[in-house]
Design a protein around this motif. Structure first.
Motif, PDB file in Angstrom:
ATOM      1  N   LEU A 248      -0.059  -9.576 -15.859  1.00 47.62           N
ATOM      2  CA  LEU A 248      -0.780  -8.980 -14.738  1.00 47.62           C
ATOM      3  C   LEU A 248      -0.440  -7.502 -14.625  1.00 47.62           C
ATOM      4  N   VAL A 249      -1.338  -6.763 -13.962  1.00 43.34           N
ATOM      5  CA  VAL A 249      -1.174  -5.325 -13.743  1.00 43.34           C
ATOM      6  C   VAL A 249      -1.050  -5.084 -12.242  1.00 43.34           C
ATOM      7  N   THR A 250      -0.036  -4.358 -11.828  1.00 43.46           N
ATOM      8  CA  THR A 250       0.175  -4.057 -10.416  1.00 43.46           C
ATOM      9  C   THR A 250      -0.677  -2.866  -9.991  1.00 43.46           C
ATOM     10  N   VAL A 251      -1.348  -3.015  -8.849  1.00 50.99           N
ATOM     11  CA  VAL A 251      -2.217  -1.969  -8.300  1.00 50.99           C
ATOM     12  C   VAL A 251      -1.785  -1.702  -6.861  1.00 50.99           C
ATOM     13  N   ARG A 252      -1.834  -0.439  -6.457  1.00 48.26           N
ATOM     14  CA  ARG A 252      -1.439  -0.059  -5.098  1.00 48.26           C
ATOM     15  C   ARG A 252      -2.584   0.694  -4.431  1.00 48.26           C
ATOM     16  N   ALA A 253      -2.819   0.367  -3.147  1.00 42.54           N
ATOM     17  CA  ALA A 253      -3.859   1.039  -2.372  1.00 42.54           C
ATOM     18  C   ALA A 253      -3.294   1.452  -1.026  1.00 42.54           C
ATOM     19  N   LEU A 254      -3.695   2.617  -0.553  1.00 43.00           N
ATOM     20  CA  LEU A 254      -3.287   3.121   0.766  1.00 43.00           C
ATOM     21  C   LEU A 254      -4.376   2.775   1.768  1.00 43.00           C
ATOM     22  N   LEU A 255      -3.992   2.074   2.860  1.00 40.05           N
ATOM     23  CA  LEU A 255      -4.947   1.628   3.869  1.00 40.05           C
ATOM     24  C   LEU A 255      -5.132   2.687   4.941  1.00 40.05           C
ATOM     25  N   ASP A 256      -6.154   2.485   5.790  1.00 40.68           N
ATOM     26  CA  ASP A 256      -6.431   3.451   6.846  1.00 40.68           C
ATOM     27  C   ASP A 256      -5.324   3.446   7.891  1.00 40.68           C
ATOM     28  N   GLU A 257      -5.339   4.446   8.765  1.00 46.12           N
ATOM     29  CA  GLU A 257      -4.247   4.627   9.727  1.00 46.12           C
ATOM     30  C   GLU A 257      -4.162   3.494  10.743  1.00 46.12           C
ATOM     31  N   ALA A 258      -5.286   2.798  10.988  1.00 46.77           N
ATOM     32  CA  ALA A 258      -5.262   1.696  11.951  1.00 46.77           C
ATOM     33  C   ALA A 258      -4.363   0.561  11.484  1.00 46.77           C
ATOM     34  N   SER A 259      -4.081   0.494  10.207  1.00 51.32           N
ATOM     35  CA  SER A 259      -3.237  -0.583   9.681  1.00 51.32           C
ATOM     36  C   SER A 259      -1.793  -0.445  10.119  1.00 51.32           C
ATOM     37  N   GLY A 260      -1.366   0.773  10.490  1.00 51.70           N
ATOM     38  CA  GLY A 260       0.025   0.992  10.843  1.00 51.70           C
ATOM     39  C   GLY A 260       0.472   0.192  12.045  1.00 51.70           C
ATOM     40  N   GLU A 261      -0.404   0.015  13.024  1.00 54.38           N
ATOM     41  CA  GLU A 261      -0.047  -0.724  14.230  1.00 54.38           C
ATOM     42  C   GLU A 261      -0.324  -2.215  14.089  1.00 54.38           C
ATOM     43  N   ALA A 262      -1.187  -2.590  13.158  1.00 52.10           N
ATOM     44  CA  ALA A 262      -1.635  -3.982  13.081  1.00 52.10           C
ATOM     45  C   ALA A 262      -0.889  -4.807  12.045  1.00 52.10           C
ATOM     46  N   LEU A 263      -0.348  -4.186  11.015  1.00 49.82           N
ATOM     47  CA  LEU A 263       0.268  -4.937   9.926  1.00 49.82           C
ATOM     48  C   LEU A 263       1.784  -4.778   9.931  1.00 49.82           C
ATOM     49  N   THR A 264       2.448  -5.746   9.318  1.00 48.86           N
ATOM     50  CA  THR A 264       3.902  -5.742   9.196  1.00 48.86           C
ATOM     51  C   THR A 264       4.271  -5.751   7.720  1.00 48.86           C
ATOM     52  N   PRO A 265       5.226  -4.929   7.297  1.00 45.72           N
ATOM     53  CA  PRO A 265       5.635  -4.955   5.892  1.00 45.72           C
ATOM     54  C   PRO A 265       6.001  -6.355   5.433  1.00 45.72           C
ATOM     55  N   GLY A 266       5.483  -6.735   4.265  1.00 45.69           N
ATOM     56  CA  GLY A 266       5.702  -8.074   3.733  1.00 45.69           C
ATOM     57  C   GLY A 266       4.616  -9.059   4.087  1.00 45.69           C
ATOM     58  N   GLN A 267       3.633  -8.648   4.899  1.00 41.65           N
ATOM     59  CA  GLN A 267       2.587  -9.554   5.356  1.00 41.65           C
ATOM     60  C   GLN A 267       1.605  -9.882   4.231  1.00 41.65           C
ATOM     61  N   PHE A 268       1.073 -11.110   4.261  1.00 45.38           N
ATOM     62  CA  PHE A 268       0.102 -11.585   3.268  1.00 45.38           C
ATOM     63  C   PHE A 268      -1.273 -11.008   3.586  1.00 45.38           C
ATOM     64  N   LEU A 269      -1.970 -10.517   2.562  1.00 43.01           N
ATOM     65  CA  LEU A 269      -3.305  -9.948   2.743  1.00 43.01           C
ATOM     66  C   LEU A 269      -4.230 -10.436   1.639  1.00 43.01           C
ATOM     67  N   ARG A 270      -5.500 -10.607   1.997  1.00 44.30           N
ATOM     68  CA  ARG A 270      -6.544 -10.851   1.008  1.00 44.30           C
ATOM     69  C   ARG A 270      -7.224  -9.518   0.710  1.00 44.30           C
TER      70      ARG A 270
END
Length: 375
Positions: A248-270
């Motif tokens: 597999l190949v690891t890919v990284r994406a930067l999310l919008d600023e609204a994600s800072g208040e809504a998500l927690t590091p380590g959280q599962f995402l689709r």
């Protein structure tokens, strides 16, 4: 003897005649049933196959991470003298967080500074004597070397003192302290985690084939499982190396600023990577496609005039198709249909190719309602 033979012939004649008569009666009834079935119409709803813009994508599972995050650890061993933060404090870069006991190092630094001061005085005296020609050149060289050595010793002890002070490397939110005042800690002991949650990023993995389709800058959509909230982002990095174990190949994406208040590091995402749009693609709801051992097929409604009929009838024909990519509830049709074809999207489970249908607008009419018998 002749009488018995005659009786046997009569009985055999009756049996054969009964069988022949039953078969003729059965054939007649089947023909009548099939004739009546020609007037049976099945209610169906249809959707028109249209050529439009197709936005393909790649689905993956990702993990939310802070824009910057680190487990902070001690650089030097010693006894913890002060803990200058509390759980979930917002700290700034270079803020003092933990102080390790440094009394011995400070005493050594004062002694080194005194030695440096003496070395500088000795060097100045040697220079003055050299200018008057009283002292030898070697004496001046020795004084200069002593002064440089004393400066180095002071710099070394100042660096040691800095390792006793643990500073925040960046702005962020600090976690629960993992050390206590008075505790002896070894070098490398983790004392807290620091996370910059002003903006989140997501890391996910793609197969070799999928990774070949994505580029830096492609947009992504990330959805959390808990609240179903979606966040937009952009790919900022693609690992140039394929993992030899997982392929597999690891890919990284930067999310919008609204994600800072809504998500927690380590959280599962689709995660869905949005690939470039493709024009002139026919797509249909996935529910209209029937999959069997013979392939994928749909029912297409056409106006036909059967042999012997006086007027055109609405006929459903089974058409085999070749499907492509999937997106949400839609599937791409590569072959078998053209724009404008009317495809059955409800009631197809009761159809066979060549069946007479009646187009309705309410999908409920195609459910358990019996077929309408024509006159």
């Amino acid at each position: 003897m002749i009488k018995r033979l005659i009786i046997a012939i009569v009985l055999l004649t009756l049996v054969i005649g009964g069988i022949v008569g039953f078969n003729q009666f059965r054939a007649k009834m089947i023909a009548q049933y099939l004739d009546s079935m020609k007037n049976v119409t099945v209610p169906v709803t249809v959707t028109e196959a249209q050529s439009g813009t197709w936005t393909p994508g790649i689905d993956a599972i990702g993990t939310a991470n802070a824009r910057q995050g680190a487990d902070l650890s001690t650089e030097a061993s010693g006894v913890v003298r002060e803990i200058l933060f509390q759980s979930n404090d917002t700290v700034t870069s270079s803020q003092l967080l933990v102080q390790i006991d440094d009394r011995q190092e400070r005493a050594d630094l004062e002694a080194a500074k005194a030695s440096l001061n003496l070395a500088q005085i000795t060097l100045n005296r040697a220079r003055n004597l050299q200018e008057r020609g009283v002292t030898a050149t070697s004496t001046l060289d020795s004084a200069q070397a002593e002064e440089v050595s004393a400066q180095a010793q002071v710099a070394k002890l100042e660096a040691v003192l800095q390792t006793k002070q643990l500073l925040a490397p960046f702005d962020g939110t600090i976690g629960i302290p993992r050390i206590e005042v008075g505790q002896f800690v070894a070098a490398g002991t983790v004392f807290a985690t620091l996370q910059d949650r002003s903006q989140m990023r997501v890391d996910f993995a793609l197969t070799e084939q999928q990774a070949a389709q994505v580029r830096q800058g492609y947009s992504v959509t990330a959805i959390d499982e808990e609240g179903g909230t979606s966040f937009e982002g952009e790919i900022t990095g693609i690992d140039p190396k394929i993992d030899a174990n997982s392929r597999l190949v690891t890919v990284r994406a930067l999310l919008d600023e609204a994600s800072g208040e809504a998500l927690t590091p380590g959280q599962f995402l689709r995660v869905r990577v949005n690939l470039p749009a493709v024009e002139n693609v026919i797509s249909l709801p996935q529910t209209v496609v029937t999959t069997s051992l013979y392939g994928d097929s749909v029912f297409v409604v056409r106006e036909e005039t059967p042999e012997g009929a006086d007027a055109p009838q609405t006929i459903a024909r089974e058409v085999f198709v070749r499907i492509g990519r999937r997106h949400g509830n839609s599937v791409e049709i590569l072959e078998g249909l053209k724009a404008g074809d009317r495809v059955v999207d409800a009631g197809q489970n009761r159809l066979s190719s060549g069946a007479v249908v009646r187009i309705v607008t309410d999908p409920a009419e195609t459910g358990d309602a019996p077929p309408v018998i024509g006159n």
